[in-house]
Design a protein around this motif. Structure first.
Motif, PDB file in Angstrom:
ATOM      1  N   UNK A 226       0.827  -1.207   0.000  1.00  0.00           N
ATOM      2  CA  UNK A 226       0.000   0.000   0.000  1.00  0.00           C
ATOM      3  C   UNK A 226       0.864   1.260   0.000  1.00  0.00           C
ATOM      4  N   UNK A 227       1.975   1.233   0.707  1.00  0.00           N
ATOM      5  CA  UNK A 227       2.876   2.384   0.739  1.00  0.00           C
ATOM      6  C   UNK A 227       3.420   2.670  -0.666  1.00  0.00           C
ATOM      7  N   UNK A 228       3.780   1.612  -1.398  1.00  0.00           N
ATOM      8  CA  UNK A 228       4.253   1.782  -2.764  1.00  0.00           C
ATOM      9  C   UNK A 228       3.187   2.480  -3.614  1.00  0.00           C
ATOM     10  N   UNK A 229       1.940   2.007  -3.500  1.00  0.00           N
ATOM     11  CA  UNK A 229       0.861   2.552  -4.318  1.00  0.00           C
ATOM     12  C   UNK A 229       0.567   4.014  -3.970  1.00  0.00           C
ATOM     13  N   UNK A 230       0.526   4.331  -2.676  1.00  0.00           N
ATOM     14  CA  UNK A 230       0.251   5.710  -2.264  1.00  0.00           C
ATOM     15  C   UNK A 230       1.351   6.644  -2.762  1.00  0.00           C
ATOM     16  N   UNK A 231       2.599   6.208  -2.651  1.00  0.00           N
ATOM     17  CA  UNK A 231       3.705   7.029  -3.138  1.00  0.00           C
ATOM     18  C   UNK A 231       3.622   7.281  -4.635  1.00  0.00           C
ATOM     19  N   UNK A 232       3.252   6.250  -5.381  1.00  0.00           N
ATOM     20  CA  UNK A 232       3.126   6.400  -6.825  1.00  0.00           C
ATOM     21  C   UNK A 232       1.992   7.356  -7.194  1.00  0.00           C
ATOM     22  N   UNK A 233       0.875   7.249  -6.493  1.00  0.00           N
ATOM     23  CA  UNK A 233      -0.250   8.141  -6.778  1.00  0.00           C
ATOM     24  C   UNK A 233       0.121   9.597  -6.511  1.00  0.00           C
ATOM     25  N   UNK A 234       0.836   9.841  -5.411  1.00  0.00           N
ATOM     26  CA  UNK A 234       1.251  11.197  -5.090  1.00  0.00           C
ATOM     27  C   UNK A 234       2.192  11.771  -6.133  1.00  0.00           C
ATOM     28  N   UNK A 235       3.152  10.988  -6.577  1.00  0.00           N
ATOM     29  CA  UNK A 235       4.104  11.488  -7.566  1.00  0.00           C
ATOM     30  C   UNK A 235       3.431  11.673  -8.925  1.00  0.00           C
ATOM     31  N   UNK A 236       2.451  10.815  -9.253  1.00  0.00           N
ATOM     32  CA  UNK A 236       1.718  10.980 -10.512  1.00  0.00           C
ATOM     33  C   UNK A 236       0.938  12.293 -10.503  1.00  0.00           C
ATOM     34  N   UNK A 237       0.308  12.613  -9.374  1.00  0.00           N
ATOM     35  CA  UNK A 237      -0.418  13.865  -9.270  1.00  0.00           C
ATOM     36  C   UNK A 237       0.493  15.065  -9.427  1.00  0.00           C
ATOM     37  N   UNK A 238       1.664  15.000  -8.825  1.00  0.00           N
ATOM     38  CA  UNK A 238       2.620  16.107  -8.955  1.00  0.00           C
ATOM     39  C   UNK A 238       3.095  16.276 -10.388  1.00  0.00           C
ATOM     40  N   UNK A 239       3.318  15.164 -11.073  1.00  0.00           N
ATOM     41  CA  UNK A 239       3.769  15.231 -12.462  1.00  0.00           C
ATOM     42  C   UNK A 239       2.705  15.862 -13.348  1.00  0.00           C
TER      43      UNK A 239
END
Length: 245
Positions: A226-239
């Motif tokens: 879940x930590x991996x997924x949350x981190x990816x979602x956050x970075x995708x939003x920033x991009x």
């Protein structure tokens, strides 16, 4: 005023690298997925890729050395050899693509990473499949810095436990990162501004790794994912925000 803005930029870069190092320590990857899109919101995307590579290399080398007993060295060697083919292609993309298109590419790659990990995709782990993953890792390392998810999918398919997963990722990241840095230097992408930002942010790397290790030693496999997924979602939003700006 200009001096104050420069100091603020150095502080922001420190904070972003700290967050990236924390993510890498906890999940085994994520440094570039967090750092590149966030840095690209405050500096140009090419500089963001190179600064991330310069600060990340110390983290991955230390992590691979520290956890060397957990590294699958044969797999690392195969992936490194394949990545050597992809790095020149990625470097060409980094140097020639207009900045806005490069930012868009980073956003698309990060979103693709989210989908790949969220879906729990498994990749073929035969010789051809692993070779293709290695080439893709080389391309992404030099072009966008966001090279983790293809390896994540492959290592999930191989059933690696979290410690083996993290250690082997670090070993592959180290070798691919060193190749990319050599390419950046030959292409003249490591200039005074890149070095200034990298040196200012570098102390955040051991601090973020130490903080992440406190969490890693207490984390369950389900929480790990879940930590991996949350981190990816956050970075995708920033991009996406960086491209839309």
């Amino acid at each position: 005023m200009r001096h104050a803005l420069r100091v603020l930029l150095l502080i922001v870069a420190f904070g972003i690298v700290l967050l990236g190092a924390f993510a890498q320590s906890v999940s085994g990857f994520g440094f570039a997925l967090v750092a590149v899109p966030l840095l690209a919101t405050v500096i140009d995307p090419r500089t963001a890729v190179v600064v991330t590579a310069l600060t990340n290399i110390w983290l991955t080398v230390v992590a691979a050395t520290r956890d060397h007993r957990h590294v699958r060295w044969r797999m690392t060697g195969v992936l490194t050899a394949a990545a050597l083919v992809g790095v020149p292609i990625g470097l060409l993309v980094l140097v020639t693509l207009p900045e806005r298109l490069l930012s868009a590419l980073i956003a698309v790659v990060v979103l693709g990473c989210v989908v790949l990990v969220w879906s729990g995709a498994r990749l073929r782990t035969g010789a051809v499949g692993i070779g293709a993953v290695g080439v893709l890792v080389g391309v992404l390392t030099a072009a966008t810095g966001t090279n983790g998810p293809p390896l994540v999918a492959a290592f999930h398919s191989l059933g690696y436990d979290p410690r083996t997963f993290r250690a082997t990722l670090a070993a592959v990241f180290s070798s691919a990162g060193l190749m990319a840095l050599a390419g950046f230097a030959l292409a003249g992408r490591i200039d005074a501004e890149v070095l200034r930002l990298s040196l200012a942010a570098l102390p955040a790397v051991p601090l973020g790794w130490w903080l992440g290790n406190l969490v890693f030693d207490r984390i369950a496999p389900a929480v790990f994912r879940r930590i991996v997924l949350v981190g990816l979602l956050g970075s995708a939003g920033a991009a996406l925000a960086a491209v839309a700006a």
